[in-house]
Design an enzyme around this catalytic site. Structure first.
Site, PDB file in Angstrom:
ATOM      1  N   TYR A   1      -2.219  -0.170  10.197  1.00 52.84           N
ATOM      2  CA  TYR A   1      -2.366  -0.988   8.806  1.00 52.84           C
ATOM      3  C   TYR A   1      -0.779  -0.864   7.984  1.00 52.84           C
ATOM      4  O   TYR A   1      -0.389  -1.768   7.304  1.00 52.84           O
ATOM      5  CB  TYR A   1      -3.602  -0.111   7.671  1.00 52.84           C
ATOM      6  CG  TYR A   1      -3.548  -0.391   6.220  1.00 52.84           C
ATOM      7  CD1 TYR A   1      -4.249  -1.678   6.568  1.00 52.84           C
ATOM      8  CD2 TYR A   1      -3.127   0.188   5.478  1.00 52.84           C
ATOM      9  CE1 TYR A   1      -4.180  -2.027   5.247  1.00 52.84           C
ATOM     10  CE2 TYR A   1      -3.395   0.104   4.707  1.00 52.84           C
ATOM     11  CZ  TYR A   1      -4.240  -0.738   4.098  1.00 52.84           C
ATOM     12  OH  TYR A   1      -4.280  -1.228   2.832  1.00 52.84           O
TER      13      TYR A   1
ATOM     14  N   SER B   1       1.075  -1.087  -0.291  1.00 52.66           N
ATOM     15  CA  SER B   1       0.251   0.192  -0.232  1.00 52.66           C
ATOM     16  C   SER B   1       1.000   1.130  -0.362  1.00 52.66           C
ATOM     17  O   SER B   1       1.873   1.643   0.372  1.00 52.66           O
ATOM     18  CB  SER B   1      -0.824  -0.056   1.063  1.00 52.66           C
ATOM     19  OG  SER B   1      -1.694   1.153   1.484  1.00 52.66           O
TER      20      SER B   1
END
Length: 335
Positions: free
Chosen positions: A153, A128
Site C-alpha cells: 500500500y 499517505s
C-alpha cells in the site's frame, strides 16, 4: 460554477470533501466503484446525502476501467480533480496485493491521462503517512526522502507521487499530493481502529491492541483534513525557482508539483486513545494484546510547517472532541 471531479466520493474523505465543495456552490461529479472492501450500505448512505444537492452527480465506475475513464473526462470539462479513490489499508495489502495495483497504479494512470488530455488546471491526489515507512526521524517531513516503504500500500502511494511528478514535468500538469495521517471522525471507515474499537466495546467483545499497546498515531479529525484540502485546492502549484538538482528537495520541483503533510502534529498514545473512547462510551474495553503486525510502524507524527506557510492552516481538533463527535454520530447512525 466550477466543475470538480471527486473520485472515491462514496468513501470517507471523498464524501466529506464533496459535501464541503457543494456547500460552497461548486458542481461536483462524484465517482466511485462501490466495491465491497467494507459495508456498501454505508457508502450508499453517504451518496444519498450528497444526492440531495442538485449540483451533485454520481458516476459508478472503476478507475482501472480505461474506457469508462476516457468517457468521463471526454464528456466533462473538469477544472479540478481530487483523486481520493484508492484501495486503502496496510493490512489488507498483505492479503490482496493485486487490488492495490489495479486501483492505485492502473487507476491513477487513467486519472493522469484524463487530466493531461482534457485541460485540468489542478490535480490533487491522496498520498499517505505510510510512505514514510522505515523512517524514524520525527516529525515526518515532506523534505525527507521516503524510499523504504513497509507495505505494498505504501509503495503504491509513493508510486503515485512519482507518477504525478513525471506528468507535472512532461506535460506541465499542476499536481499536489497530500499525505494524510490517520484520519478519523463521523462517517469513518469501518476497517479503522476507532470504528472497530467502538463496535467491539459496545458489543462487549475484545479489541486487538497491536505492539502490546506501545503505539502512537497522529490522529487527524476529518474536518481538519477537508479544510486543508479546500485550501490547497485553491493554491495551484508553480515551479520552485530555488529547486536544485544537486540537492533535490522531494517536496517541490522545477515542475508545477508540491507535497504536503496533513496531520494533527500531536501524536496520541494508543492507550490514551482507548481510554478516551472508553470514557465517551461509558464502558471499559477488553484488551487483546498482540505483537506488531507486518507492514505497521510504531509511531507517526506530521511536520505541517509547509502547509501552514503556504495556506495558513494547521489541524487542531483535540482528540477528545473528535472522538466525542464520532461516538455521537455512531450512536445516531446505528440507533
Amino acid at each position: 460554477m466550477r466543475k470538480i471531479l471527486v473520485t472515491g466520493a462514496a468513501g470517507f474523505i471523498g464524501f466529506h470533501l464533496s459535501r464541503r465543495l457543494l456547500a460552497e456552490e461548486n458542481a461536483v461529479v462524484g465517482l466511485d466503484n462501490l466495491n465491497s472492501y467494507y459495508d456498501v450500505t454505508l457508502k450508499q448512505a453517504r451518496l444519498k446525502l450528497l444526492g440531495k444537492n442538485e449540483n451533485f452527480r454520481f458516476v459508478r465506475a472503476d478507475l482501472a476501467d480505461r474506457e469508462a475513464m476516457e468517457r468521463l473526462f471526454g464528456e466533462n470539462r473538469f477544472e479540478i480533480v481530487a483523486n481520493l479513490a484508492a484501495q486503502a489499508g496496510v493490512r489488507y495489502s498483505l492479503e490482496n496485493p493485486r487490488a492495490y495495483v489495479d486501483s492505485n497504479l492502473v487507476g491513477f494512470l487513467n486519472i493522469l491521462e484524463g487530466c493531461r488530455h482534457h485541460g485540468v488546471k489542478h490535480l490533487l491526489f491522496a498520498s499517505s503517512s505510510s510512505v514514510y515507512g522505515a523512517n524514524t526521524r520525527m516529525p515526518f517531513s515532506v523534505h525527507d526522502n521516503v524510499d523504504h516503504p513497509l507495505s505494498l500500500y505504501a509503495a503504491t502511494k509513493k508510486a503515485n507521487e512519482l507518477m504525478a511528478h513525471a506528468y507535472a514535468s512532461l506535460y506541465r500538469l499542476p499536481c499536489t499530493g497530500l499525505r494524510f495521517f490517520t484520519v478519523y471522525g463521523p462517517w469513518g471507515r469501518p476497517d479503522m481502529a476507532l470504528f472497530l474499537f467502538t463496535r467491539a466495546i459496545l458489543e462487549n467483545r475484545p479489541i486487538d491492541v497491536f505492539n502490546e499497546g506501545r503505539m502512537e498515531r497522529d490522529f487527524t479529525y476529518i474536518d481538519d483534513i477537508v479544510e486543508g484540502l479546500v485550501r490547497v485546492l485553491e493554491r495551484v502549484p508553480a515551479p520552485n525557482p530555488d529547486w536544485q538538482g544537486d540537492s533535490p528537495d522531494p517536496s517541490s520541483s522545477f515542475a508545477p508539483y508540491r507535497l504536503y503533510n496533513i496531520g494533527n502534529n500531536r501524536p496520541v498514545a494508543l492507550t490514551e486513545f482507548i481510554e478516551i473512547l472508553e470514557e465517551q462510551l461509558g464502558r471499559k474495553a477488553i484488551r487483546n494484546f498482540l505483537p506488531m503486525q507486518a507492514g505497521d510502524v510504531p509511531a507517526t507524527c506530521a511536520d505541517v510547517d509547509d502547509l501552514m506557510a503556504v495556506v495558513g492552516f494547521r489541524p487542531a481538533t483535540p482528540i477528545t472532541e473528535g472522538i466525542r463527535r464520532f461516538v455521537a454520530w455512531y450512536r445516531d447512525y446505528y440507533a
